[in-house]
Scaffold this motif. Structure first.
Motif, PDB file in Angstrom:
ATOM      1  N   LEU A  20      -3.386   3.658  -2.172  1.00  0.00           N
ATOM      2  CA  LEU A  20      -3.893   2.485  -3.193  1.00  0.00           C
ATOM      3  C   LEU A  20      -3.116   1.338  -2.423  1.00  0.00           C
ATOM      4  N   LYS A  21      -3.765   0.065  -3.209  1.00  0.00           N
ATOM      5  CA  LYS A  21      -3.093  -1.081  -2.751  1.00  0.00           C
ATOM      6  C   LYS A  21      -2.852  -2.007  -3.439  1.00  0.00           C
ATOM      7  N   LYS A  22      -2.292  -3.223  -3.371  1.00  0.00           N
ATOM      8  CA  LYS A  22      -2.354  -4.168  -4.545  1.00  0.00           C
ATOM      9  C   LYS A  22      -1.846  -5.586  -3.553  1.00  0.00           C
ATOM     10  N   TYR A  34      -2.086  -1.658  -8.957  1.00  0.00           N
ATOM     11  CA  TYR A  34      -2.540  -0.809  -7.460  1.00  0.00           C
ATOM     12  C   TYR A  34      -4.156  -0.460  -8.037  1.00  0.00           C
ATOM     13  N   TYR A  55       0.675   3.883 -10.468  1.00  0.00           N
ATOM     14  CA  TYR A  55       0.668   2.797  -9.775  1.00  0.00           C
ATOM     15  C   TYR A  55      -0.516   1.955 -10.160  1.00  0.00           C
ATOM     16  N   HIS A  64       0.852  -1.150   0.048  1.00  0.00           N
ATOM     17  CA  HIS A  64      -0.193   0.086   0.045  1.00  0.00           C
ATOM     18  C   HIS A  64       0.924   1.261  -0.185  1.00  0.00           C
TER      19      HIS A  64
END
Length: 142
Positions: free
Chosen positions: A138-140, A120, A115, A103
């Protein structure tokens, strides 16, 4: 009991009293000690042929996650997938360490689209800044 708020404090006293013995102890207790797992800091740099640093990435891990804190590439070197490679390296290091998610935060004038191209997804947005600037989280999944 009377409490007074002060605007000056020794930095080390603040770190010891508030960050370490206050917030960190609280967070460790609330996460059953998993807050600092795996507790690794990563720093990776990209150098040109002369050995000059042209970019870098850093991040830290906790709660089986990677927080990407800094990712930057000199303007003259952008468009050569250096940032993508740096991000890939730190994500791989995090996966090897046992992280399951990455994140980060980025402003709208920085790199949210970059991103997103790296997988993301935006999971938070803060508006209200001047000039319609927004801050994204943002997250992945790793």
């Amino acid at each position: 009991m009377s409490i007074t708020i002060y605007n000056d404090c020794d930095e080390q006293e603040f770190i010891n009293s508030v960050r370490i013995n206050g917030l960190l102890k609280h967070n460790m207790k609330r996460t059953n000690g998993k807050l600092k797992v795996p507790d690794i800091e990563f720093t990776n740099i990209a150098r040109n042929d002369k050995g000059d640093i042209v970019g870098g990435v850093s991040g830290s891990t906790y709660l089986s996650s990677l927080e990407v804190e800094v990712l930057w590439v000199q303007e003259a070197y952008r468009g050569q997938k250096i940032a993508s490679r740096l991000l890939e390296v730190i994500e791989h290091q995090a996966i090897t360490a046992g992280c399951q998610i990455a994140h980060l935060t980025t402003y709208s004038f920085q790199a949210p689209l970059f991103y997103q191209k790296q997988g993301y997804v935006i999971c938070g947005e803060v508006d209200g800044f001047p000039d319609d600037i927004r801050l994204y989280t943002l997250k992945k999944q790793l």
